[in-house]
Structures are given as C-alpha cells and as structure tokens.
Write an enzyme that holds these catalytic residues in place. Structure first.
Site, PDB file in Angstrom:
ATOM      1  N   LYS A 153       0.640  -1.265   0.179  1.00  0.00           N
ATOM      2  CA  LYS A 153      -0.252   0.063  -0.332  1.00  0.00           C
ATOM      3  C   LYS A 153       0.862   1.486  -0.115  1.00  0.00           C
ATOM      4  CE  LYS A 153       0.487   1.090   4.747  1.00  0.00           C
ATOM      5  NZ  LYS A 153       1.150   2.417   5.325  1.00  0.00           N
TER       6      LYS A 153
ATOM      7  N   THR B 283      -3.597   5.657   3.974  1.00  0.00           N
ATOM      8  CA  THR B 283      -2.440   5.964   3.175  1.00  0.00           C
ATOM      9  C   THR B 283      -2.718   6.854   1.767  1.00  0.00           C
ATOM     10  OG1 THR B 283      -1.328   3.688   3.210  1.00  0.00           O
ATOM     11  CG2 THR B 283      -0.048   5.209   3.135  1.00  0.00           C
TER      12      THR B 283
END
Ligand SMILES: NC(=O)c1ccc[n+]([C@@H]2O[C@H](COP(=O)([O-])OP(=O)(O)OC[C@H]3O[C@@H](n4cnc5c(N)ncnc54)[C@H](O)[C@@H]3O)[C@@H](O)[C@H]2O)c1
Length: 327
Positions: free
Chosen positions: A187, A244
C-alpha cells in the site's frame, strides 16, 4: 519495544497506558536522553508526554532479557541486522510481534520471513504481525483505531490481541500472514502514486481509480504468494490503502506529492529524517511480482518514476493507454 521512531513511541505509549512495563530500545542516544530528561521523544514524537512506565535504553540486552513480549518496530531495511544483534538475548518463551511494514529488497522477503530466517538458527519463534490503518500520531492521541494481528498460530494471535487491545485500540486476529504483510507493505507504493496525482494537481477521479486498481494489483500479488483475497478487502488491505492514499499524515504520499511537483527523489530524501517505506518496497514488489508472473502496472510505473527513467505525466499516460480489458 525495539525501535523508538514514531510508531514504536506511539505503541509504547498505548501499551504503557494499558499497564504494561515497557522497555524501549532506541537506536539514537539522544532519544534515550530526551525521554530520561524530559519524558518526551523530541526527535520522533515531540509534544507527547511519555509516562514513567516507559524505560528507554540503548542496550538491547536490557530491553530483551526480561521481556515476555518482544515488539519490533524498526524500518524494514534494518530488520535483519537488528534481529542478528538481538539473537543472543532471545528466548523461545518470548512472543514476537513485528509492526514493521515493508519488504527486504535483496531477495525480496516479507518481515516474518526475515525474522524466521534469523531467529530460526536458534529456535522457531512464536510470531505475530501487526498491521492496518494506523497513523502513529492518532494512536498516540487516543483516536479510536482498528488493526489486525496475523499469526499462522491462532493462539499466538489471540495472546497478542488480548495484551494490546484497549478502549482506543481494537485488534482483530487473522491467520493470513502473507495477505496482512503484503497489504501493509505494498500500500505504501500506491500511496506514493496517490501523492504524485495530488502533486500534479489532478482531481479525485484518478485517486479513486488508483486506489481501486492499486488494490486489485496488491490482491493479485498476495493471492499468488498464498494470501487470501478477503484479507485484502479488510483492515490490512483496503483499510490501510485508503488511509495512506488519502491521509495528510502519510509520508509516502508526501514523497509522491513532491515527485509530482517535479522534485527529484535524492533531493526529497535528503530533507527527510523519517522513513518512507514505499521507496525501498517498490523495487522489491516489482521483483516479487515478476517471480510470480503477476502483472502490477501501477507499481511498475511507480518504480520507473522513482528510478527517474520516466516522468509522472508520461507514466500516467502509458497506464491509460494500456490494452483495453475487462474489469
Ligand atoms: N509512523 C506510522 O504511523 C507507522 C504506522 C504503522 C507502521 N509503521 C511502520 O513502522 C516502521 C517504523 O516506522 P516509524 O514511523 O516508527 O519510523 P520513523 O521514521 O519515525 O523512525 C525511524 C526509525 O528508524 C530507526 N533507525 C534509523 N536508522 C537506523 C539504523 N541504521 N539502525 C537501526 N535503527 C535505525 C530510528 O531509530 C527510528 O526508530 C516502518 O516499517 C513503518 O512503515 C509506521
């Protein structure tokens, strides 16, 4: 606690508030001095008061000798050398928890593989992996946070869940170590790309497409490596990816914003003290994907941007012009 960066400090605070006696090993002597003198980690978490239940040290033996739980929170590129230094002080009775997110570049290896390869020379460690959407600052402030602890051994995951959970930190267990580790690591690559989109001044459409297609390629890789699809739809996959790619506190996204604005990587890194794990992890992910014959177009383009062989705008144009296909 091994590692007194932002995340190690936040986790120490949470565990100390929950009543655990925490010995916190720091790499830097000034971190130990700062906590001893002012009860504050001024280098990595200024402004947050650390209770007396957190004892800082620069000596690994002091942190490890009497520990029941060994929580490691170092950046991924120093996981192996630090575990090698820790090795003489470890015991099979201890439970290990790794909260590092990233891949070791050389082979490439997940953190649980690195830890098992080092500790396995003495004994098979009982090991859990902590991951999920958790900005350290928010955890330190006591914002409600939900994360995952993964272990192949369900009982080990349940022990860690019981020891770490608090009114502000909720842990779910999983037995899918591969899915949780790859979700938490890759990610960060997609987060850099999300920053690039913002740095270029583009809108919400490309960000939504990036998160969705990013999740698709992370899931393909995780499944090829033995992970489960549903793990990537959970906290350690989609949850952390959304955090994120959209959160202002993400360092990886901040690096991407600067790349999008036209700055060069060495220049950006030169002005950062903290780690942006996605940078090391991008090349390792490309290597892992190629080992498994998996297509990861966004990660591949991110790697070329980081290597400076393509501009962000060219990378996006090439992604949009790929052969048309079914979703
Ligand atoms: N910050 C967060 O919100 C957060 C949340 C979840 C997971 N993580 C993960 O936790 C891990 C640690 O991140 P962080 O944010 O605490 O890091 P940080 O950037 O705040 O701190 C860097 C850490 O690296 C250590 N370090 C630097 N060079 C070293 C060396 N040569 N040897 C040993 N240690 C060295 C420093 O002492 C410090 O503890 C990363 O894998 C990160 O992805 C971070």
């Amino acid at each position: 606690m091994i590692g007194a960066g932002t995340w190690g400090t936040a986790l120490s605070l949470t565990l100390a508030n929950r009543g655990h006696a925490v010995t916190l090993w720091a790499y830097e002597t000034e971190v130990v001095e700062s906590i001893l003198a002012r009860r504050e980690n001024e280098l990595f978490m200024p402004g947050v008061r650390l209770p007396a239940g957190i004892v800082p040290t620069n000596r690994l033996a002091e942190a490890l000798n009497a520990a029941d739980l060994v929580l490691t929170v170092m950046p991924s590129h120093v996981c192996r050398p630090i575990y090698e230094q820790m090795l003489p002080h470890l015991s099979p009775d201890q439970i290990f928890v790794s909260a590092t997110k990233g891949l070791e570049s050389e082979k490439p290896m997940r953190m649980s593989e690195v830890i098992r390869s080092v500790v396995g020379s003495r004994f098979a460690p009982r090991l859990g992996i902590l991951s999920g959407p958790s900005f350290a600052r928010e955890v330190a402030s006591g914002d409600p946070t939900a994360i995952v602890v993964a272990s192949e051994d369900h009982e080990t995951a349940c022990i860690i869940q019981g020891e770490f959970s608090s009114p502000t930190l909720r842990l779910y267990t999983s037995t899918d170590v591969v899915g949780v580790e790859l979700g938490g690591s890759v990610k960060n690559v997609i987060a850099i790309a999300a920053g690039v989109i913002q740095g270029l001044g583009l809108g919400h459409n490309p960000t939504a497409a990036l998160i969705t297609r990013g999740l698709a390629e992370i899931t393909r890789l995780a499944c090829a490596c033995g992970g489960r699809r549903e793990t990537l739809a959970g906290l350690a996959g989609m949850g952390d990816l959304v955090l994120t790619c959209t959160g202002e506190l993400s360092r990886n996204r901040s690096v991407g914003i600067e790349l999008g604005r036209g700055r060069k990587l060495p220049d950006i890194l030169g002005s950062m003290r903290m780690v942006a794990e996605g940078i090391h992890t991008t090349g390792a992910t490309v290597a892992l994907a190629s080992e498994h014959g998996i297509e990861m177009p966004i990660t591949g383009q991110m790697n070329r941007i980081l290597q400076g062989v393509i501009s962000p705008r060219e990378a996006i144009r090439e992604l949009m012009e790929r052969t048309l296909k079914e979703e």
